[in-house]
Design a protein around this motif. Structure first.
Motif, PDB file in Angstrom:
ATOM      1  N   THR A   1     -17.276   0.520   4.244  1.00 20.88           N
ATOM      2  CA  THR A   1     -17.087   0.352   5.681  1.00 20.88           C
ATOM      3  C   THR A   1     -17.025  -1.113   6.082  1.00 20.88           C
ATOM      4  O   THR A   1     -16.615  -1.427   7.183  1.00 20.88           O
TER       5      THR A   1
ATOM      6  N   GLN B   1       0.828  -1.192   0.000  1.00 21.48           N
ATOM      7  CA  GLN B   1       0.000   0.000   0.000  1.00 21.48           C
ATOM      8  C   GLN B   1       0.869   1.252   0.000  1.00 21.48           C
ATOM      9  O   GLN B   1       1.921   1.286   0.634  1.00 21.48           O
TER      10      GLN B   1
ATOM     11  N   GLU C   1     -12.191  -3.771   0.594  1.00 23.19           N
ATOM     12  CA  GLU C   1     -12.889  -2.568   1.036  1.00 23.19           C
ATOM     13  C   GLU C   1     -12.772  -1.452   0.014  1.00 23.19           C
ATOM     14  O   GLU C   1     -13.251  -0.351   0.249  1.00 23.19           O
ATOM     15  N   GLN C   2     -12.111  -1.738  -1.101  1.00 22.80           N
ATOM     16  CA  GLN C   2     -11.943  -0.732  -2.147  1.00 22.80           C
ATOM     17  C   GLN C   2     -12.197  -1.397  -3.489  1.00 22.80           C
ATOM     18  O   GLN C   2     -11.560  -2.390  -3.834  1.00 22.80           O
TER      19      GLN C   2
ATOM     20  N   LEU D   1     -14.259   3.559  -0.921  1.00 27.02           N
ATOM     21  CA  LEU D   1     -13.967   2.801   0.279  1.00 27.02           C
ATOM     22  C   LEU D   1     -15.270   2.400   0.954  1.00 27.02           C
ATOM     23  O   LEU D   1     -16.147   3.241   1.176  1.00 27.02           O
TER      24      LEU D   1
ATOM     25  N   LEU E   1      -6.941  -3.923   3.289  1.00 26.69           N
ATOM     26  CA  LEU E   1      -7.876  -3.598   2.213  1.00 26.69           C
ATOM     27  C   LEU E   1      -8.245  -4.827   1.404  1.00 26.69           C
ATOM     28  O   LEU E   1      -9.334  -4.901   0.861  1.00 26.69           O
TER      29      LEU E   1
END
Length: 922
Positions: free
Chosen positions: A568, A262, A653-654, A566, A638
């Protein structure tokens, strides 16, 4: 053969002096015939009366000699020089393994002398190199060897190297070495070594150049140091702070790999909220002072200001006249000693004073009225709070999450098969059902199946619920999507796209007949927001996926968006793959394309895949250095991937673009190929084509070929077969056998066809196939029975027999599931989930809290065979929700709720001993 020394043969004549034997001043040397030019051989001897050439044991005709005589001035002896010419035709007339040679023989009065043999050879240099250098991509400072074996030639060719058409001189560059085998060695690759290299072979006949080999020296990217953490995103309460790094240490060059991991890290933070100060209650009034006043005070302490809060506004001390201004200060002073004395309230001092009791009564009445109002407001607030806690939010009541037509149920532990079989009724837009919206619990209660029902029977409340609206039409959605910047990277049309409008209720997108789906769990989208989400499948020619080294594409390329959003809660992207054999033979990577268009690589590391093949294989894909292990401190990631036998499930999450690639670690690694055969449904001519497709064993690849053949009018022959294609660098070979020779003949000139290994292994070339063209010997022939063998060269062969009838038609629907059976590509709200919402919430609230006796979500994960990496579940706010979401992704729409109910019931049975234990122990 080398030259021989001259030989002297003594004459049998007696009395001859050895000094008068001829000796050679010039002997013939080895020569080469270039093209058709004749060569000349010469020899000179003294003293010599005669000199003749002898070639291959035969004397050369006297007329072919050119003789020149002279006298040696220093000795006075006679000198004779003789020349002959040898043509190409003379040399070529000699057959066999013996080479063409010539030798001089000189005579004198004392005897004869023979010269050394001179060999005459035809010079040549073949055109093709025995081994040419090949292009390579190498990392900086890596050693490079470029092999070169020059063409065969006489005399042997000399080799030199060119770099960008300039001669490479090892004497001037210590980093370069040319081996005796003519290979060029770069000890440590430098950026300046990026060039085109050519091997040049030359002799007296010709000069040959090899194909140029491009050497690209790349630099893999490296991360810079992390920046400082940013400030917390909120000024009060829980928020986020982040730090970033860039891939500039060093920057990737010449196609080098981008940094793995990341570029942004987020961390939860908590900022102390400012508390404004507030006054305490006033103190009691003081006694009346000497100046006819009394006072009272208060403090800024309920609460005191802190964390930058504001100070209390208003006076801290309050004073009033305590005689209603009916006496002056002088009347309140004592006489004689100067001490204080009470004001006079008699007829003399206060002739018109009012009675003090009336003012006190009015004050008390006002205070009581204020207290009553405060109590009423408090009661109203408590009632509103209780109503919100006892039911669902207002926006939930108007959503499709409550359209499940639940009826009161009573479930016995011994019959767990009926636990989760209640299905919602979505036939109407507005529905009514009996029961309580949310069963409440008075504490962290556990599942207590041995002594009661898993779920309490629903109450007698009555609520009206509204179903959510369906997704927009495809044309309208694409029109809105076309205004976005990322639209140009999406495929045109909606054939392989699913889309829908979602809110916090979640839902599901599916592309029929591809095995690709996206599960958006409840509360993944923040409340109050609505996202238009799409799911699309890319064709290989639409996306340029960079593959490094020997990597191969193992899955379809799937996009879900809008990119960069993004969530939750992690959504789950499901897609097929074609990985075969044990996971220890593979290095698997998940590639994700960022919003800027670059591909980020996430590597499988740690023990996720190194323990051998298991029913569910998992690994973390976004941790730069390590993975979460059991018992380690949970971290928020992520991406997370669970690999199973034929599908992988990506927690993300993305949203973005994803693809699974891999690189084999041994020759035991293999990919699953699906072999599909097609032939024309009708054959008006004598020719008949059988097409054999070699596809990745994923549903999307089969669907594409099915649709392509349907447009071409082809029919499916037999059932698709699976071939394990190994990483052995051997091609795939196909051949046809056992055709009735009296009815059919093959027009294939060779005995077999081959598909190159790299065309298959890369996975980037769709619709790979071979065509066998057959010819009927009679127009009346309408049946064909034959065998097609398919095997990997020097591998374990696999073959199967095809029995086909031209008159029969194999329906495509036999292998494609109709869309009506798959369901709608977009499902919103509870219709997208097998588990009813209220039952799901009950399971989550019961199992999320860890229990020392094991009756919690960890046991449920073990029962469902999803316990490969419980640390990932533990890193999320609700581990049970993660497990149920994965179960939904794996088993929709044909999941067996009875098996899930049995697993939940088993967890409840383990908690039976908790009835005699206090709640605090769990």
């Amino acid at each position: 053969a080398g030259a021989q020394q001259s030989v002297t043969v003594a004459s049998p004549a007696s009395g001859a002096s050895p000094d008068l034997l001829p000796h050679f001043l010039l002997e013939p040397d080895d020569v080469y015939i270039v093209k058709n030019k004749a060569v000349s051989l010469a020899c000179r001897a003294t003293p010599a009366t005669q000199i003749y050439f002898k070639c291959n044991g035969e004397w050369v005709h006297q007329g072919d000699h050119v003789t020149q005589r002279s006298t040696d001035r220093s000795t006075g002896l006679p000198v004779m020089e003789v020349r002959i010419e040898i043509t190409r035709q003379q040399v070529e007339k000699l057959f066999g393994l013996e080479e063409y040679w010539c030798q001089c023989v000189a005579w004198s009065s004392s005897g004869t002398t023979k010269s050394q043999k001179a060999f005459v050879r035809i010079a040549y240099l073949r055109k093709n190199f025995e081994q040419e250098p090949t292009s390579r991509e190498v990392s900086i400072e890596q050693g490079v060897v470029l092999p070169c074996r020059p063409p065969e030639g006489i005399p042997p060719a000399e080799v030199e190297w060119l770099r960008n058409e300039e001669l490479v001189d090892p004497a001037l560059d210590a980093n370069v070495l040319v081996t005796p085998e003519h290979s060029l060695v770069l000890r440590q690759a430098r950026l300046a070594d990026t060039a085109n290299y050519t091997c040049v072979a030359k002799n007296i006949v010709a000069r040959r150049r090899s194909a140029s080999a491009a050497i690209t020296v790349y630099v893999n990217g490296g991360w810079s140091t992390w920046t400082q953490w940013s400030g917390c995103s909120t000024s009060c309460g829980r928020g986020w702070q982040k730090r970033s790094r860039t891939c500039t240490n060093p920057t990737p060059l010449n196609g080098g790999a981008f940094c793995e991991g990341q570029n942004v890290q987020k961390s939860a933070c908590t900022t102390l909220c400012p508390v404004d100060g507030d006054w305490s209650e006033w103190s009691k009034w003081s006694v009346c002072g000497t100046e006819c006043t009394h006072w009272r005070s208060r403090e800024c302490s309920e609460p005191a200001p802190r964390n930058g809060g504001q100070e209390c506004h208003g006076p801290e001390l309050e004073t009033h006249n305590c005689t209603s201004e009916l006496c002056s200060p002088s009347e309140c002073y004592g006489k004689g000693t100067g001490g204080p004395s009470a004001c006079l309230w008699g007829a003399d001092a206060l002739p018109h004073a009012a009675t003090p009791g009336a003012e006190d009564l009015a004050l008390y009445v006002g205070l009581i009225a204020v207290a009553v109002c405060l109590v009423l407001l408090l009661l109203v607030g408590v009632l509103v709070y209780c109503r919100k806690k006892g039911g669902l939010d207002a926006d939930v009541a108007d959503s499709s999450i409550l359209t499940t037509g639940f009826q009161p149920v009573s479930i016995k532990p011994s019959k767990a098969d009926n636990l989760l079989t209640i299905q919602p009724d979505l036939s109407t837009a507005t529905m009514t059902y009996q029961g309580s919206l949310c069963p409440r619990q008075d504490g962290p209660a556990k599942l207590q199946l041995p002594n009661g029902h898993l779920l309490s029977p629903l109450g007698a409340g009555r609520h009206t619920l509204h179903h959510s609206s369906p997704a927009a039409e495809g044309a309208d959605f694409v029109a809105r999507l076309s205004t976005q910047s990322y639209f140009r990277s999406l495929p045109r049309g909606t054939a392989n796209m699913a889309y829908g409008t979602f809110n916090f209720l979640g839902g599901r997108l599916m592309i029929p007949n591809t095995g690709v789906s996206l599960l958006i769990p409840p509360d993944a989208i923040p409340r109050g927001k609505i996202y238009e989400v799409y799911l699309t499948l890319h064709k290989h020619e639409e996306v340029r996926l960079p593959l490094a080294g020997c990597q191969t594409l193992l899955s379809p390329i799937v996009s879900c968006g809008p990119p960069g959003v993004l969530l939750t809660r992690p959504a789950i992207l499901a897609m097929g793959h074609c990985v075969e054999a044990g996971a220890e033979h593979w290095s698997l990577r998940l590639k994700k394309q960022s919003c800027e268009g670059t591909w980020e690589v996430s590597t499988q590391r740690g023990g996720g895949l190194r323990g051998g093949w298991a029913p569910a294989l998992t690994w973390h894909v976004s941790v730069p250095q390590d993975v979460l292990q059991l018992g380690a401190e949970p971290r928020t990631e992520l991406y997370y991937c669970q690999l199973e036998a034929q599908a992988c499930y990506i927690f993300t999450e993305q949203l973005g673009r994803f693809a699974l690639v891999g690189e084999s670690l041994s020759m035991a690694a293999s990919k699953r190929l699906k072999l599909v055969l097609f032939a024309p449904a009708a054959c008006p001519s004598l020719e008949y084509n059988i097409r054999v497709y070699c596809l990745s064993d994923t549903q999307d690849a089969l669907k594409e070929v099915m649709q392509l053949e349907k447009q071409m009018g082809g029919q499916l022959i037999g059932a698709p077969r699976v071939l394990h294609f190994k990483d052995s660098y051997h091609n795939l070979r196909l051949s046809i056998h056992d055709m009735p020779s009296s009815l059919w003949k093959s027009k294939l000139l060779a005995s077999y066809q081959e598909i190159p290994f790299y065309h298959i292994w890369s996975g980037l070339q769709p619709y790979l196939h071979c065509t066998f063209t057959l010819e009927r010997l009679s127009p009346s022939t309408c049946e064909l029975a034959c065998k097609i063998w398919i095997w990997q060269v020097e591998g374990d062969g696999q073959s199967f027999t095809i029995n086909c009838n031209i008159a029969k038609d194999t329906r495509f629907s036999d292998w494609l599931v109709p869309d009506s059976e798959v369901g709608s590509p977009a499902l919103v709200g509870p219709s997208a989930f097998k588990i009813p919402f209220l039952i799901r919430q009950k399971i989550i609230s019961s199992l999320d809290t860890p229990c020392a006796r094991g009756a919690d979500w960890r046991t449920l994960a073990q029962k469902l065979n999803l316990d490969s990496h419980v640390s990932f579940y533990a890193s999320k706010p609700s581990p049970t929700a993660m497990i149920l979401n994965l179960w939904e992704a794996r088993h929709f729409p044909n999941g067996n709720l009875s098996q899930l109910a049995a697993a939940v019931a088993e967890v409840g049975k383990q908690d039976g001993a908790l009835f005699a234990v206090s709640e605090a122990e769990c």
